[in-house]
Design a protein around this motif. Structure first.
Motif, PDB file in Angstrom:
ATOM      1  N   ARG A 178       0.343   5.239   8.736  1.00  0.00           N
ATOM      2  CA  ARG A 178      -0.058   4.991   7.360  1.00  0.00           C
ATOM      3  C   ARG A 178      -1.056   6.061   6.917  1.00  0.00           C
ATOM      4  NH1 ARG A 178       0.263  -0.530   5.447  1.00  0.00           N
ATOM      5  NH2 ARG A 178       1.552  -1.795   6.825  1.00  0.00           N
ATOM      6  N   PHE A 202      -2.473   1.676  -4.424  1.00  0.00           N
ATOM      7  CA  PHE A 202      -2.441   0.261  -4.757  1.00  0.00           C
ATOM      8  C   PHE A 202      -3.486  -0.041  -5.826  1.00  0.00           C
ATOM      9  CE2 PHE A 202      -1.217   0.649  -0.254  1.00  0.00           C
ATOM     10  CZ  PHE A 202       0.052   0.110  -0.302  1.00  0.00           C
ATOM     11  N   ILE A 234       0.474  -4.564   2.616  1.00  0.00           N
ATOM     12  CA  ILE A 234      -0.866  -4.145   3.044  1.00  0.00           C
ATOM     13  C   ILE A 234      -1.564  -5.359   3.673  1.00  0.00           C
ATOM     14  CG2 ILE A 234      -1.341  -2.145   1.591  1.00  0.00           C
ATOM     15  CD1 ILE A 234      -2.419  -4.012  -0.544  1.00  0.00           C
ATOM     16  N   ALA A 279      -6.419  -3.838  -0.191  1.00  0.00           N
ATOM     17  CA  ALA A 279      -6.817  -2.497  -0.616  1.00  0.00           C
ATOM     18  C   ALA A 279      -8.307  -2.474  -0.922  1.00  0.00           C
ATOM     19  CB  ALA A 279      -6.015  -2.071  -1.851  1.00  0.00           C
ATOM     20  N   ARG A 287      -6.983   2.178  -1.759  1.00  0.00           N
ATOM     21  CA  ARG A 287      -6.469   2.727  -0.510  1.00  0.00           C
ATOM     22  C   ARG A 287      -6.188   1.602   0.482  1.00  0.00           C
ATOM     23  NH1 ARG A 287     -11.322   7.039   0.078  1.00  0.00           N
ATOM     24  NH2 ARG A 287     -12.398   5.052  -0.277  1.00  0.00           N
ATOM     25  N   ASP A 288      -5.241   1.855   1.383  1.00  0.00           N
ATOM     26  CA  ASP A 288      -4.800   0.858   2.361  1.00  0.00           C
ATOM     27  C   ASP A 288      -5.919   0.604   3.372  1.00  0.00           C
ATOM     28  OD1 ASP A 288      -3.539  -0.730   4.173  1.00  0.00           O
ATOM     29  OD2 ASP A 288      -1.854   0.616   4.555  1.00  0.00           O
TER      30      ASP A 288
END
Length: 580
Positions: free
Chosen positions: A361, A368, A378, A382, A387-388
């Motif tokens: 990833r 997101f 996820i 987020a 961001r993940d």
């Protein structure tokens, strides 16, 4: 005969010479910090006085230099400051002109009250833990040297004060409304910051106390006393005396840490303490305030540490020199419990899977919605930028653990080496422990020019002292054993004495102590990222993750809790793997 007496006096005076040299070195280093780092104090003072809106003109800077006589050399300023300090006058603040002595006196009272409260909470919770161990011993449920592993202590040690403070505010101030979230107005303001400081200290001290107590209660003399119809109460009283006398230097280090290490807690709870005062002085380059505050902290550190050493020698008494302190040493090995090995391997496997999956990833891509909730896409949701979080937490785990492990190993080696020469290093141990790690980070960053390794250097420089103090105490205990005391009369050489008698006694408990400090050192390392040292954004380092997501802890608590849970799990897995 005279030479022997002279050598004895010299040996007794060396720790005090070490203390004076260490104290003088720190004061001089702070006084010369702007020159060493190439910083113009006038610029920092002008910003602190007038804010960013003030034009940094040559006239304004010259006015500051003339007002504070900064045109003099650093050595001249330092000499004048020392002359005043010897008279009890630390001068005036460069920023607001207030009396440094008055500021330190007011804030020191606050920090002392906070320390006493936190230490009282620590002693109460440790007493409960020790009573539980005593109860197990009386019911014959302690086998060998060590009983069951107390995982709660590992959890408490793994929780940093600044995260605990945030969680306590969230739970007891915001959700329940039981206590005020910040301020310093009465006894109700003592509870949350006191527990934020006491819980990690309780985890460390209770583990050291219980491990030592279980070892002492497993020694042969206990069976001899029981066979002689000595009451269990008398045995426990003597065992506790042995335990406390051996751990006095560590208890002193915890007291010092509760005073000088409360910077983050004082900052979060807006407590006007000396740690917060020193942190503000370091940021604004207010050298008189920084020098005076640190000097008081360092003198307090030396007073507590020296008092603990004197009390320890008094309690152990004649047994130190006569070689009559009989005890058994512990072993450092993998746990013999199959259940503990399975749990430990399972935790390590789970964390390894998270790291491997995170490699597929992108931890930097904004893809997101802000603070999007966890889903199948996820799993951790987020962050505030979209961001993940799973990618960022997993990617940051490896680098965070690597840096924490490196800092722990370096601290252990440094503590081991200097613990053997405390006659010369005692002052450095006390001075080092008296400097808050956040302030140490700021000083190292100033001296190294914000080097990426500044955080690592700062943490290693302040983390070795408790290990060195523990090492010194174990050496004192090892040399007082009958077989060690008599070994030279059998023709045992010094190297053999060190290798076969002293090191086997010292290393197992010291390694276990270093493992206990691994999560503390790692989170101290990451917490320096909170103030802009070490790793810089957008790197997915756990300290940065916690700092970035603390403002959104109500909407996305997993962003703060998961990195902390990761370190808690690592701590539990390590302690289970090596628990006897």
């Amino acid at each position: 005969m005279l030479s022997v007496a002279m050598r004895s006096r010299l040996s007794m005076s060396m720790p005090w010479v070490s203390r004076l040299l260490s104290l003088a070195g720190v004061v001089v280093l702070i006084g010369l910090m702007p020159e060493i780092a190439g910083i113009d104090p006038a610029q920092s003072i002008l910003r602190a006085r007038a804010g960013a809106q003030q034009l940094m003109t040559a006239e304004a800077l010259q006015a500051i230099q003339d007002d504070l006589q900064l045109n003099r050399s650093a050595l001249q300023r330092l000499w004048d400051w020392l002359l005043l300090a010897l008279q009890g006058d630390f001068g005036g603040s460069w920023v607001d002109g207030s009396s440094v002595s008055q500021s330190i006196l007011q804030t020191a009272k606050t920090s002392l009250l906070l320390m006493i409260s936190a230490f009282s909470f620590t002693l109460f919770m440790c007493a409960v833990s020790v009573l539980y161990t005593v109860k197990k011993w009386r019911s014959n449920r302690i086998s060998g040297q060590y009983g069951g592993h107390n995982s709660l202590s590992s959890v408490l040690i793994s929780l940093p004060e600044y995260v605990l403070a945030s969680l306590l505010i969230l739970a007891f101030a915001i959700w329940l409304g039981w206590f005020p979230p910040y301020g310093w107005g009465g006894i109700q303001n003592l509870w949350l910051p006191g527990f934020a400081l006491a819980l990690p200290a309780t985890g460390l001290l209770s583990r050291l106390l219980n491990d030592s107590l279980k070892r002492v209660l497993g020694e042969p003399w206990v069976l001899t006393w029981l066979s002689a119809n000595v009451t269990q109460w008398q045995i426990l009283r003597f065992a506790l005396w042995r335990v406390i006398s051996n751990l006095l230097p560590q208890i002193a280090m915890i007291v010092i840490g509760l005073t000088g290490g409360a910077v983050a807690v004082e900052q979060i709870f807006a407590i006007p303490g000396i740690g917060r005062l020193i942190l503000g002085a370091a940021k604004s380059q207010d050298l008189p305030l920084l020098q005076g505050g640190l000097l008081i902290l360092l003198v307090f550190s030396m007073f507590i540490s020296s008092g603990s050493l004197i009390l320890q020698r008094y309690l152990l008494g004649h047994s130190i020199k006569s070689g009559k302190l009989i005890s058994t040493h512990s072993h450092f090995r993998l746990t013999q419990s199959r259940t503990k090995r399975i749990i430990s391997v399972g935790i390590f496997s789970l964390l390894a899977c998270c790291i491997i999956l995170a490699l597929f990833r992108d931890p930097y891509l904004i893809q997101f919605s802000r603070l999007e909730r966890p889903s199948m896409v996820i799993p951790f949701g987020a962050d505030a930028l979209g961001r993940d979080l799973f990618a960022r937490i997993g990617s940051g785990m490896l680098s965070t653990i690597k840096m924490g492990l490196l800092a722990t190993i370096l601290s252990f080696l440094l503590g081991l080496c200097l613990g053997f020469v405390t006659r010369f290093s005692q002052g450095f141990i006390e001075i080092t422990k008296g400097v808050p790690y956040i302030v140490a980070g700021l000083l190292i960053a100033g001296l190294t020019g914000m080097n990426p390794d500044s955080a690592l250097i700062a943490i290693v420089l302040v983390s070795w002292a408790p290990l060195a103090a523990h090492c010194s105490s174990l050496i004192l205990e090892a040399k007082a054993q009958p077989y060690t005391h008599l070994a030279p009369t059998w023709g045992v050489e010094k190297f053999q004495l060190l290798r076969f008698y002293i090191l086997p006694y010292v290393l197992p408990p010291l390694i276990r102590h270093a493992l206990l400090r691994f999560p503390v050192i790692t989170l101290s390392l990451t917490s320096l990222s909170f103030i802009g040292l070490g790793v810089k954004p957008p790197e997915p380092e756990w300290g940065l993750l916690i700092a970035e997501n603390l403002p959104y802890i109500e909407r996305a608590p997993q962003a703060v809790l998961f990195p902390i849970c990761g370190l808690v799990l690592i701590s539990i897995a390590i302690n289970l793997m090596f628990d006897e």
